[in-house]
Write a protein that holds these residues in place. Structure first.
Motif, PDB file in Angstrom:
ATOM      1  N   GLU A 107       1.113   4.661 -20.405  1.00  0.00           N
ATOM      2  CA  GLU A 107      -0.283   4.654 -19.945  1.00  0.00           C
ATOM      3  C   GLU A 107      -0.780   3.243 -19.647  1.00  0.00           C
ATOM      4  N   GLY A 108       0.073   2.248 -19.869  1.00  0.00           N
ATOM      5  CA  GLY A 108      -0.308   0.857 -19.603  1.00  0.00           C
ATOM      6  C   GLY A 108      -1.021   0.180 -20.759  1.00  0.00           C
ATOM      7  N   ASN A 109      -0.915   0.756 -21.949  1.00  0.00           N
ATOM      8  CA  ASN A 109      -1.552   0.184 -23.144  1.00  0.00           C
ATOM      9  C   ASN A 109      -0.487  -0.224 -24.146  1.00  0.00           C
ATOM     10  N   LYS A 110      -0.207  -1.492 -24.205  1.00  0.00           N
ATOM     11  CA  LYS A 110       0.803  -1.963 -25.142  1.00  0.00           C
ATOM     12  C   LYS A 110       0.140  -2.287 -26.478  1.00  0.00           C
ATOM     13  N   ILE A 111       0.573  -1.551 -27.512  1.00  0.00           N
ATOM     14  CA  ILE A 111       0.136  -1.802 -28.883  1.00  0.00           C
ATOM     15  C   ILE A 111       1.396  -1.905 -29.723  1.00  0.00           C
ATOM     16  N   ASP A 112       1.506  -2.961 -30.473  1.00  0.00           N
ATOM     17  CA  ASP A 112       2.692  -3.227 -31.288  1.00  0.00           C
ATOM     18  C   ASP A 112       2.976  -2.066 -32.257  1.00  0.00           C
ATOM     19  N   ARG A 113       4.256  -1.804 -32.489  1.00  0.00           N
ATOM     20  CA  ARG A 113       4.647  -0.729 -33.419  1.00  0.00           C
ATOM     21  C   ARG A 113       4.118  -0.977 -34.834  1.00  0.00           C
ATOM     22  N   ARG A 114       4.113  -2.237 -35.252  1.00  0.00           N
ATOM     23  CA  ARG A 114       3.598  -2.552 -36.597  1.00  0.00           C
ATOM     24  C   ARG A 114       2.112  -2.256 -36.690  1.00  0.00           C
ATOM     25  N   THR A 115       1.383  -2.511 -35.625  1.00  0.00           N
ATOM     26  CA  THR A 115      -0.054  -2.195 -35.595  1.00  0.00           C
ATOM     27  C   THR A 115      -0.251  -0.692 -35.700  1.00  0.00           C
ATOM     28  N   LEU A 116       0.526   0.069 -34.948  1.00  0.00           N
ATOM     29  CA  LEU A 116       0.429   1.528 -35.010  1.00  0.00           C
ATOM     30  C   LEU A 116       0.784   2.052 -36.396  1.00  0.00           C
ATOM     31  N   SER A 117       1.826   1.487 -36.989  1.00  0.00           N
ATOM     32  CA  SER A 117       2.243   1.916 -38.321  1.00  0.00           C
ATOM     33  C   SER A 117       1.163   1.646 -39.357  1.00  0.00           C
ATOM     34  N   SER A 118       0.577   0.445 -39.305  1.00  0.00           N
ATOM     35  CA  SER A 118      -0.492   0.099 -40.250  1.00  0.00           C
ATOM     36  C   SER A 118      -1.721   0.972 -40.051  1.00  0.00           C
ATOM     37  N   ALA A 119      -2.077   1.236 -38.795  1.00  0.00           N
ATOM     38  CA  ALA A 119      -3.244   2.067 -38.508  1.00  0.00           C
ATOM     39  C   ALA A 119      -3.000   3.517 -38.941  1.00  0.00           C
ATOM     40  N   LYS A 120      -1.774   4.007 -38.737  1.00  0.00           N
ATOM     41  CA  LYS A 120      -1.455   5.380 -39.143  1.00  0.00           C
ATOM     42  C   LYS A 120      -1.573   5.546 -40.655  1.00  0.00           C
ATOM     43  N   SER A 121      -1.148   4.524 -41.400  1.00  0.00           N
ATOM     44  CA  SER A 121      -1.204   4.614 -42.860  1.00  0.00           C
ATOM     45  C   SER A 121      -2.559   4.186 -43.418  1.00  0.00           C
ATOM     46  N   GLY A 122      -3.460   3.723 -42.556  1.00  0.00           N
ATOM     47  CA  GLY A 122      -4.798   3.333 -42.999  1.00  0.00           C
ATOM     48  C   GLY A 122      -4.866   1.962 -43.615  1.00  0.00           C
ATOM     49  N   LEU A 123      -3.927   1.089 -43.275  1.00  0.00           N
ATOM     50  CA  LEU A 123      -3.871  -0.238 -43.884  1.00  0.00           C
ATOM     51  C   LEU A 123      -4.064  -1.377 -42.886  1.00  0.00           C
ATOM     52  N   LEU A 124      -4.466  -1.073 -41.671  1.00  0.00           N
ATOM     53  CA  LEU A 124      -4.674  -2.119 -40.667  1.00  0.00           C
ATOM     54  C   LEU A 124      -5.958  -2.875 -40.982  1.00  0.00           C
ATOM     55  N   THR A 125      -5.825  -4.182 -41.261  1.00  0.00           N
ATOM     56  CA  THR A 125      -6.994  -4.973 -41.660  1.00  0.00           C
ATOM     57  C   THR A 125      -7.421  -5.988 -40.618  1.00  0.00           C
ATOM     58  N   LYS A 126      -6.577  -6.267 -39.651  1.00  0.00           N
ATOM     59  CA  LYS A 126      -7.014  -7.200 -38.613  1.00  0.00           C
ATOM     60  C   LYS A 126      -6.368  -6.809 -37.292  1.00  0.00           C
ATOM     61  N   SER A 127      -7.145  -7.002 -36.243  1.00  0.00           N
ATOM     62  CA  SER A 127      -6.693  -6.640 -34.912  1.00  0.00           C
ATOM     63  C   SER A 127      -7.671  -7.216 -33.909  1.00  0.00           C
ATOM     64  N   GLU A 128      -7.253  -7.246 -32.666  1.00  0.00           N
ATOM     65  CA  GLU A 128      -8.158  -7.681 -31.609  1.00  0.00           C
ATOM     66  C   GLU A 128      -9.077  -6.525 -31.233  1.00  0.00           C
ATOM     67  N   PHE A 129     -10.246  -6.863 -30.734  1.00  0.00           N
ATOM     68  CA  PHE A 129     -11.190  -5.834 -30.324  1.00  0.00           C
ATOM     69  C   PHE A 129     -10.595  -4.944 -29.240  1.00  0.00           C
ATOM     70  N   ALA A 130      -9.843  -5.528 -28.336  1.00  0.00           N
ATOM     71  CA  ALA A 130      -9.235  -4.746 -27.254  1.00  0.00           C
ATOM     72  C   ALA A 130      -8.285  -3.695 -27.820  1.00  0.00           C
ATOM     73  N   THR A 131      -7.579  -4.027 -28.885  1.00  0.00           N
ATOM     74  CA  THR A 131      -6.672  -3.075 -29.517  1.00  0.00           C
ATOM     75  C   THR A 131      -7.455  -1.929 -30.147  1.00  0.00           C
ATOM     76  N   LEU A 132      -8.580  -2.243 -30.770  1.00  0.00           N
ATOM     77  CA  LEU A 132      -9.422  -1.187 -31.356  1.00  0.00           C
ATOM     78  C   LEU A 132      -9.926  -0.221 -30.284  1.00  0.00           C
ATOM     79  N   VAL A 133     -10.273  -0.759 -29.143  1.00  0.00           N
ATOM     80  CA  VAL A 133     -10.746   0.091 -28.041  1.00  0.00           C
ATOM     81  C   VAL A 133      -9.603   0.972 -27.539  1.00  0.00           C
ATOM     82  N   LYS A 134      -8.401   0.398 -27.420  1.00  0.00           N
ATOM     83  CA  LYS A 134      -7.241   1.187 -26.987  1.00  0.00           C
ATOM     84  C   LYS A 134      -6.929   2.293 -27.988  1.00  0.00           C
ATOM     85  N   LEU A 135      -6.989   1.973 -29.283  1.00  0.00           N
ATOM     86  CA  LEU A 135      -6.741   2.979 -30.312  1.00  0.00           C
ATOM     87  C   LEU A 135      -7.798   4.086 -30.269  1.00  0.00           C
TER      88      LEU A 135
END
Length: 111
Positions: free
Chosen positions: A56-84
């Protein structure tokens, strides 16, 4: 309520207004996490979501996805939050979902 960014997390500081018009911190600190676990489709792996987002043209790192899936993502760029948020909207069909719905607040323990 004001926000202060720390090295490993975002802390929320709440201030209480005093009658003398002075501000005093009531020392309530919270850690903020991005938590996609309530919205993650069952049966979808991190690798499949990563590939879907890439197509879809949205590159999000696998580690970011893993942390977000487990509910442990504590820092990210605003653009990544919008993509998620956009991905969760598409997966759940909830077009009214806000970024705030992806956040989980927990009191921070005193050290």
């Amino acid at each position: 309520m004001t926000f202060a960014r720390q090295r490993n997390s975002i802390e929320v500081w709440q201030h209480q207004r005093r009658p003398s018009n002075q501000y005093q911190s009531n020392a309530v600190k919270e850690k903020v996490y991005v938590d996609l676990s309530p919205y993650w489709p069952s049966g979808k792996s991190i690798a499949s979501v990563y590939e879907q987002l890439l197509l879809e043209g949205n590159k999000i790192d696998r580690r970011t996805l893993s942390s977000a899936k487990s509910g442990l993502l504590t820092k990210s760029e605003f653009a990544t939050l919008v993509k998620l948020r956009d991905w969760v909207r598409k997966e759940t069909g909830r077009s009214d979902l806000a970024i705030d719905d992806l956040l989980r607040f927990e009191p921070e323990e005193d050290k």
